[in-house]
Scaffold this motif. Structure first.
Motif, PDB file in Angstrom:
ATOM      1  N   ILE A 103       0.869  -1.184   0.000  1.00  0.00           N
ATOM      2  CA  ILE A 103       0.000   0.000   0.000  1.00  0.00           C
ATOM      3  C   ILE A 103       0.899   1.225   0.000  1.00  0.00           C
ATOM      4  N   ASP A 104       0.900   1.971  -1.086  1.00  0.00           N
ATOM      5  CA  ASP A 104       1.803   3.100  -1.273  1.00  0.00           C
ATOM      6  C   ASP A 104       1.022   4.397  -1.097  1.00  0.00           C
ATOM      7  N   LEU A 105       1.440   5.241  -0.155  1.00  0.00           N
ATOM      8  CA  LEU A 105       0.695   6.440   0.251  1.00  0.00           C
ATOM      9  C   LEU A 105       1.253   7.687  -0.433  1.00  0.00           C
ATOM     10  N   HIS A 106       0.353   8.452  -1.068  1.00  0.00           N
ATOM     11  CA  HIS A 106       0.780   9.641  -1.819  1.00  0.00           C
ATOM     12  C   HIS A 106      -0.170  10.805  -1.593  1.00  0.00           C
ATOM     13  N   ASN A 107       0.389  12.013  -1.749  1.00  0.00           N
ATOM     14  CA  ASN A 107      -0.391  13.243  -1.810  1.00  0.00           C
ATOM     15  C   ASN A 107      -0.324  13.837  -3.200  1.00  0.00           C
ATOM     16  N   THR A 108      -1.354  14.620  -3.527  1.00  0.00           N
ATOM     17  CA  THR A 108      -1.358  15.393  -4.757  1.00  0.00           C
ATOM     18  C   THR A 108      -1.796  16.819  -4.434  1.00  0.00           C
ATOM     19  N   THR A 109      -1.287  17.779  -5.208  1.00  0.00           N
ATOM     20  CA  THR A 109      -1.757  19.156  -5.055  1.00  0.00           C
ATOM     21  C   THR A 109      -3.107  19.353  -5.726  1.00  0.00           C
ATOM     22  N   SER A 110      -3.570  18.365  -6.500  1.00  0.00           N
ATOM     23  CA  SER A 110      -4.845  18.458  -7.209  1.00  0.00           C
ATOM     24  C   SER A 110      -6.004  18.101  -6.286  1.00  0.00           C
ATOM     25  N   ASN A 111      -7.185  18.579  -6.662  1.00  0.00           N
ATOM     26  CA  ASN A 111      -8.379  18.425  -5.829  1.00  0.00           C
ATOM     27  C   ASN A 111      -9.049  17.081  -6.115  1.00  0.00           C
ATOM     28  N   MET A 112      -8.353  16.003  -5.746  1.00  0.00           N
ATOM     29  CA  MET A 112      -8.789  14.661  -6.114  1.00  0.00           C
ATOM     30  C   MET A 112      -9.485  13.917  -4.995  1.00  0.00           C
ATOM     31  N   GLY A 113      -9.542  14.478  -3.801  1.00  0.00           N
ATOM     32  CA  GLY A 113     -10.128  13.729  -2.704  1.00  0.00           C
ATOM     33  C   GLY A 113      -9.292  12.511  -2.378  1.00  0.00           C
ATOM     34  N   ALA A 114      -9.961  11.455  -1.934  1.00  0.00           N
ATOM     35  CA  ALA A 114      -9.286  10.203  -1.585  1.00  0.00           C
ATOM     36  C   ALA A 114      -9.467   9.224  -2.736  1.00  0.00           C
ATOM     37  N   VAL A 164      -1.369  -1.316  -4.461  1.00  0.00           N
ATOM     38  CA  VAL A 164      -2.281  -0.198  -4.729  1.00  0.00           C
ATOM     39  C   VAL A 164      -1.643   1.097  -4.244  1.00  0.00           C
ATOM     40  N   LEU A 165      -2.126   2.199  -4.796  1.00  0.00           N
ATOM     41  CA  LEU A 165      -1.755   3.521  -4.304  1.00  0.00           C
ATOM     42  C   LEU A 165      -2.960   4.160  -3.637  1.00  0.00           C
ATOM     43  N   VAL A 166      -2.712   4.827  -2.529  1.00  0.00           N
ATOM     44  CA  VAL A 166      -3.692   5.715  -1.909  1.00  0.00           C
ATOM     45  C   VAL A 166      -3.222   7.130  -2.192  1.00  0.00           C
ATOM     46  N   GLU A 167      -3.972   7.852  -2.998  1.00  0.00           N
ATOM     47  CA  GLU A 167      -3.600   9.196  -3.464  1.00  0.00           C
ATOM     48  C   GLU A 167      -4.638  10.167  -2.937  1.00  0.00           C
ATOM     49  N   VAL A 168      -4.216  11.148  -2.128  1.00  0.00           N
ATOM     50  CA  VAL A 168      -5.169  12.037  -1.470  1.00  0.00           C
ATOM     51  C   VAL A 168      -4.751  13.490  -1.668  1.00  0.00           C
ATOM     52  N   GLY A 169      -5.721  14.346  -1.962  1.00  0.00           N
ATOM     53  CA  GLY A 169      -5.460  15.767  -2.131  1.00  0.00           C
ATOM     54  C   GLY A 169      -6.755  16.569  -2.027  1.00  0.00           C
ATOM     55  N   PRO A 170      -6.701  17.898  -2.068  1.00  0.00           N
ATOM     56  CA  PRO A 170      -5.491  18.657  -2.375  1.00  0.00           C
ATOM     57  C   PRO A 170      -4.642  18.930  -1.134  1.00  0.00           C
ATOM     58  N   GLN A 171      -3.348  18.838  -1.319  1.00  0.00           N
ATOM     59  CA  GLN A 171      -2.408  19.205  -0.272  1.00  0.00           C
ATOM     60  C   GLN A 171      -1.172  19.815  -0.908  1.00  0.00           C
ATOM     61  N   VAL A 175       3.625  20.331   3.093  1.00  0.00           N
ATOM     62  CA  VAL A 175       2.627  20.840   4.034  1.00  0.00           C
ATOM     63  C   VAL A 175       1.833  19.655   4.557  1.00  0.00           C
ATOM     64  N   LEU A 176       1.336  19.772   5.789  1.00  0.00           N
ATOM     65  CA  LEU A 176       0.405  18.800   6.346  1.00  0.00           C
ATOM     66  C   LEU A 176      -0.978  19.423   6.468  1.00  0.00           C
ATOM     67  N   ARG A 177      -2.004  18.633   6.153  1.00  0.00           N
ATOM     68  CA  ARG A 177      -3.396  19.041   6.360  1.00  0.00           C
ATOM     69  C   ARG A 177      -4.104  17.928   7.104  1.00  0.00           C
ATOM     70  N   GLN A 178      -4.790  18.284   8.187  1.00  0.00           N
ATOM     71  CA  GLN A 178      -5.466  17.271   9.006  1.00  0.00           C
ATOM     72  C   GLN A 178      -6.526  16.525   8.210  1.00  0.00           C
ATOM     73  N   ILE A 273      -5.217  17.590 -12.106  1.00  0.00           N
ATOM     74  CA  ILE A 273      -5.320  18.897 -12.761  1.00  0.00           C
ATOM     75  C   ILE A 273      -4.331  19.861 -12.117  1.00  0.00           C
ATOM     76  N   ASN A 274      -3.439  20.406 -12.943  1.00  0.00           N
ATOM     77  CA  ASN A 274      -2.479  21.417 -12.489  1.00  0.00           C
ATOM     78  C   ASN A 274      -1.609  20.898 -11.347  1.00  0.00           C
ATOM     79  N   GLU A 275      -1.299  19.611 -11.351  1.00  0.00           N
ATOM     80  CA  GLU A 275      -0.436  19.024 -10.327  1.00  0.00           C
ATOM     81  C   GLU A 275       0.935  19.702 -10.353  1.00  0.00           C
ATOM     82  N   ALA A 276       1.334  20.249  -9.199  1.00  0.00           N
ATOM     83  CA  ALA A 276       2.583  21.014  -9.135  1.00  0.00           C
ATOM     84  C   ALA A 276       3.791  20.172  -9.529  1.00  0.00           C
ATOM     85  N   ALA A 277       3.792  18.901  -9.146  1.00  0.00           N
ATOM     86  CA  ALA A 277       4.961  18.051  -9.394  1.00  0.00           C
ATOM     87  C   ALA A 277       5.178  17.784 -10.875  1.00  0.00           C
TER      88      ALA A 277
END
Length: 295
Positions: A103-114, A164-171, A175-178, A273-277
Motif C-alpha cells: 500500500i503506497d501512500l501519496h499526496n497530490t496538489t490536485s483536488n482529487m479527494g481520496a 495499490v496507491l492511496v492518493e489524497v489531495g489537495p495538499q 505541508v500537512l493538512r489534518q 489537474i495542475n499538479e505542481a509536481a
C-alpha cells in the motif's frame, strides 16, 4: 484459497508529500492501528533523503524506477535508482515478492479527494474496489493503465504480489493538512479491514458494479515553438478533478486571453489537474474515461 500474509505500508516515496510520511510514523507509534489477526503489517519510509532535502526527489522520481528491466540494470545507479534496488531487495524481489500487498501512500496538489489507484486487474482488485467504495462512498476508484503487466509498470506498488496507491489531495507540497491525513488514514484502514475479511472468506455482500475511471492519456500546457508556456488551465476546469469535460468545453486560457476548447470527440474526466509536481514536464492534467468494475 489466496491468502495475504504480509502487508507493507509505504510512505514518503516522494520526499515532499508529507501525509504518507507522518501516517507511517503514526502507525509505528500506534501499531495496533495496523494490526489484524490474519496477516502481518510492516511500515516503510521509502525516500528519507529527499524528505530531509524537502524535495520530491534528489536525482530522479523514485516512483518511476521499478520496471523489472530497470531494477536489473546496474548502470542505473543514482540515488533514487539505487534506492529502488534496495527497496526491491527489502520488499520484493519483483515477480516473486515477499510482500503480498503493498500500500503506497501519496499526496497530490490536485483536488482529487481520496483515490484508490489500481495498477493491475483481477478479482482481488475488483473486490477491494467494491469494498472501499461501499465503505467510503466519497472515494474515487482509478484504474491506472491496469492492462499492463506488472513487470512493465515503473510504480513502486508493483513490487508486491498485489499493490495499490492511496492518493489524497489537495495538499500543497511540504505541508500537512489534518483533513487530508484523516482521509488517507480512513482509506488505509478500509484496505486493511478488507484484507482481514478476504483472508477469512468473510466479505460482506459487495456491489456488483463499482464506478471507476481508467487513464487514457495526459495533455500538456499550451506552449510555443520555443517550449515556453503560453497559457494555463482554464478556471472552469481548475479544482474539478473527475468532473466531465465535453467536446468544445473550455480547457485552457492563453495569456493573451484566447480560450482553447477541448477538441476531443468524447466526454473525458480530468485528474491530476495542475499538479505542481508535473510542471517540470509541462503536464496540465490526465484524461480518463468512466468505466464499471463488475464482480
Amino acid at each position: 484459497m489466496d491468502q495475504i500474509k504480509q502487508v507493507a505500508i509505504v510512505g514518503g516515496v516522494h520526499g515532499n508529500e508529507f501525509s504518507g510520511i507522518y501516517l507511517v510514523k503514526q502507525y509505528q507509534q500506534q501499531p495496533e492501528q495496523i494490526t489484524r489477526s490474519s496477516f502481518t503489517t510492516e511500515t516503510v519510509w521509502a525516500n528519507p533523503e529527499a524528505h530531509y532535502a524537502n524535495k520530491r526527489y534528489l536525482h530522479s522520481d523514485l516512483n518511476r524506477q521499478f520496471k523489472t528491466v530497470d531494477l536489473a540494470n546496474p548502470d542505473l545507479s543514482n540515488y533514487e535508482q539505487s534506492r529502488a534496488k534496495v527497496l526491491n531487495a527489502q520488499l520484493g524481489p519483483k515477480g516473486n515478492a515477499r510482500i503480498d500487498l503493498l500500500i503506497d501512500l501519496h499526496n497530490t496538489t490536485s483536488n482529487m479527494g481520496a483515490c484508490l489507484i489500481l495498477t493491475q486487474a483481477g478479482p482481488f482488485y475488483n473486490k477491494l474496489a467494491a469494498y472501499v467504495k461501499m465503505k467510503m462512498p466519497e472515494a474515487i476508484i482509478s484504474r491506472d493503465e491496469d492492462h499492463f503487466a506488472a513487470e512493465d509498470h515503473a510504480l513502486m506498488c508493483t513490487l508486491g504480489r498485489y499493490g495499490v496507491l492511496v492518493e489524497v489531495g489537495p495538499q500543497p507540497q511540504s505541508v500537512l493538512r489534518q483533513d487530508v491525513l484523516e482521509l488517507m488514514h480512513r482509506m488505509t484502514q478500509h484496505i486493511l479491514d478488507f484484507v482481514e475479511l478476504y483472508n477469512k472468506d468473510a466479505l460482506p455482500a459487495l456491489p456488483k458494479q463499482t464506478e471507476a475511471f481508467r487513464y487514457l492519456h495526459s495533455i500538456k500546457l499550451p506552449m510555443n515553438e520555443r517550449g515556453e508556456r503560453i497559457g494555463m488551465v482554464h478556471k472552469n476546469v481548475q479544482d474539478r478533478d473527475y468532473q466531465p469535460i465535453h467536446p468544445g468545453d473550455p480547457l485552457f486560457t492563453l495569456f493573451d486571453g484566447t480560450v482553447v476548447p477541448y477538441q476531443g470527440e468524447t466526454v473525458v474526466y480530468p485528474t491530476f489537474i495542475n499538479e505542481a509536481a508535473y510542471y517540470d514536464n509541462n503536464l496540465a492534467m490526465s484524461l480518463n474515461e468512466k468505466v464499471l468494475i463488475e464482480l
